[in-house]
Scaffold this active site. Structure first.
Site, PDB file in Angstrom:
ATOM      1  N   ASN A   8     -20.307   2.792  29.615  1.00 19.13           N
ATOM      2  CA  ASN A   8     -20.517   3.915  30.533  1.00 19.13           C
ATOM      3  C   ASN A   8     -19.744   5.104  29.963  1.00 19.13           C
ATOM      4  O   ASN A   8     -18.514   5.135  30.039  1.00 19.13           O
ATOM      5  CB  ASN A   8     -20.007   3.542  31.930  1.00 19.13           C
ATOM      6  CG  ASN A   8     -20.054   4.711  32.896  1.00 19.13           C
ATOM      7  OD1 ASN A   8     -20.625   5.769  32.587  1.00 19.13           O
ATOM      8  ND2 ASN A   8     -19.453   4.537  34.066  1.00 19.13           N
ATOM      9  N   TRP A   9     -20.470   6.033  29.385  1.00 24.25           N
ATOM     10  CA  TRP A   9     -19.811   7.166  28.724  1.00 24.25           C
ATOM     11  C   TRP A   9     -19.280   8.196  29.729  1.00 24.25           C
ATOM     12  O   TRP A   9     -18.580   9.114  29.337  1.00 24.25           O
ATOM     13  CB  TRP A   9     -20.787   7.828  27.736  1.00 24.25           C
ATOM     14  CG  TRP A   9     -20.807   7.155  26.396  1.00 24.25           C
ATOM     15  CD1 TRP A   9     -20.394   5.885  26.115  1.00 24.25           C
ATOM     16  CD2 TRP A   9     -21.246   7.717  25.153  1.00 24.25           C
ATOM     17  NE1 TRP A   9     -20.553   5.625  24.775  1.00 24.25           N
ATOM     18  CE2 TRP A   9     -21.077   6.729  24.162  1.00 24.25           C
ATOM     19  CE3 TRP A   9     -21.786   8.949  24.779  1.00 24.25           C
ATOM     20  CZ2 TRP A   9     -21.401   6.944  22.821  1.00 24.25           C
ATOM     21  CZ3 TRP A   9     -22.121   9.160  23.444  1.00 24.25           C
ATOM     22  CH2 TRP A   9     -21.935   8.174  22.475  1.00 24.25           C
ATOM     23  N   LYS A  10     -19.673   8.056  31.004  1.00 21.27           N
ATOM     24  CA  LYS A  10     -19.260   9.035  32.023  1.00 21.27           C
ATOM     25  C   LYS A  10     -19.570  10.444  31.506  1.00 21.27           C
ATOM     26  O   LYS A  10     -20.584  10.633  30.856  1.00 21.27           O
ATOM     27  CB  LYS A  10     -17.780   8.820  32.388  1.00 21.27           C
ATOM     28  CG  LYS A  10     -17.494   7.348  32.734  1.00 21.27           C
ATOM     29  CD  LYS A  10     -16.160   7.100  33.360  1.00 21.27           C
ATOM     30  CE  LYS A  10     -16.014   5.607  33.673  1.00 21.27           C
ATOM     31  NZ  LYS A  10     -14.777   5.272  34.367  1.00 21.27           N
ATOM     32  N   SER A 211     -10.790  -1.158  32.541  1.00 26.73           N
ATOM     33  CA  SER A 211      -9.817  -1.317  31.448  1.00 26.73           C
ATOM     34  C   SER A 211     -10.138  -2.494  30.519  1.00 26.73           C
ATOM     35  O   SER A 211      -9.225  -3.151  30.007  1.00 26.73           O
ATOM     36  CB  SER A 211      -8.393  -1.430  31.992  1.00 26.73           C
ATOM     37  OG  SER A 211      -8.021  -0.220  32.641  1.00 26.73           O
ATOM     38  N   GLY A 232     -15.803   1.625  30.128  1.00 24.76           N
ATOM     39  CA  GLY A 232     -15.721   3.088  30.123  1.00 24.76           C
ATOM     40  C   GLY A 232     -15.121   3.595  28.830  1.00 24.76           C
ATOM     41  O   GLY A 232     -15.793   3.701  27.804  1.00 24.76           O
ATOM     42  N   GLY A 233     -13.832   3.913  28.858  1.00 27.10           N
ATOM     43  CA  GLY A 233     -13.159   4.562  27.727  1.00 27.10           C
ATOM     44  C   GLY A 233     -13.379   3.886  26.388  1.00 27.10           C
ATOM     45  O   GLY A 233     -13.607   4.564  25.370  1.00 27.10           O
TER      46      GLY A 233
END
Ligand code: 13P
Length: 250
Positions: A8-10, A211, A232-233
């Protein structure tokens, strides 16, 4: 069940980052059959990402529940499909919070995504305060029951739907629940899926998100009922994301 590792690149990513998409897709093709991989990029990047890596699963991060209409700034499920997306995330906690999306909104979006032929990743998760109060399982299972798509049973049938358990306090913080807590929640979510969807509930993968990194992925993937990860990150760079993909392929 084959695991799904979805990034998920947001609100990150421009054309300059398409090389990362390319690198991920290349390795995903080599691992086909062992693990499924998807990247959910910003809406502005979907079409170019699809053109860069035809055949790879590119997704979006939200849809409006309606097919079209006076909804400034929104995209429908059909629009994402038209851009080439195959996947969409609905009900992410950042949207439930910042855009005040309620369970009923998330359910409508999930139904719309499935009806348009998108794979839907439906997110649920508790806050720090809810976990501290010992209410995590009750809160998250209730959230899932109220957010699950209903009605079109053909579209509902897996592999159309995945659930992602993302404790809000674990997102972007480096904090991760214990494997025992993940196991407890995923088992409870499976029971909810079976109670709400009947036998179809056994086919829905339950991803973990919050995370996830190369250093903890293998341990998380070994937990019963963990069907993959929503990352995510650590999904922004192929060098960080691919070791997680590899961990999901064993
Ligand atoms: P992080 O992996 O950055 O914690 O984000 C998780 C997430 O929100 C994925 O949807």
């Amino acid at each position: 069940m084959t695991k799904l590792i979805a990034g998920n690149w947001k609100m990150h990513g421009t054309a300059a980052d398409l090389g990362e998409v390319h690198a991920v897709a290349e390795r995903a093709a080599e691992l086909a059959g062992k693990v499924e991989v998807a990247l959910c990029v910003p809406a502005t990047l979907i079409h170019r990402a699809v053109e860069t890596v035809p055949g790879f699963a590119i997704g979006g991060q939200d849809i409006h529940a309606n097919e079209n209409g006076a909804h400034t700034g929104d995209c429908s499920a059909d629009m994402l499909r038209d851009a080439g997306a195959r996947v969409v995330i609905v009900g992410h906690s950042e949207r439930r919070d910042a855009h005040r999306e309620a369970d009923a909104d998330v359910r409508a979006k999930a139904e719309s995504g499935l009806a348009a032929g998108l794979r839907v990743i439906l997110c649920v998760g508790e806050s720090d305060a809810e976990r501290e109060a010992g209410r995590a399982v009750d809160v998250v299972t209730a959230q899932l029951a109220a957010s699950l798509p209903r009605g079109n049973t053909a579209a509902l049938r897996a592999p159309g739907l995945d659930v992602a358990y993302e404790p809000i306090w674990a997102i972007g913080t480096g904090k991760v629940p214990t494997t025992a807590d993940i196991a407890e929640m995923h088992a409870a979510l499976r029971q909810t899926l079976l109670a709400e969807l009947g036998p179809d509930g056994s086919n829905v993968r339950i991803l973990y998100g919050g995370s996830v990194k190369s250093s903890n992925a293998a341990e998380i993937f070994a937990v019963p009922e963990v069907g993959g990860a929503l990352v995510g990150g650590a999904s922004l760079k192929a060098a960080d994301f691919l070791p997680i993909v590899e961990a999901g392929a064993v």
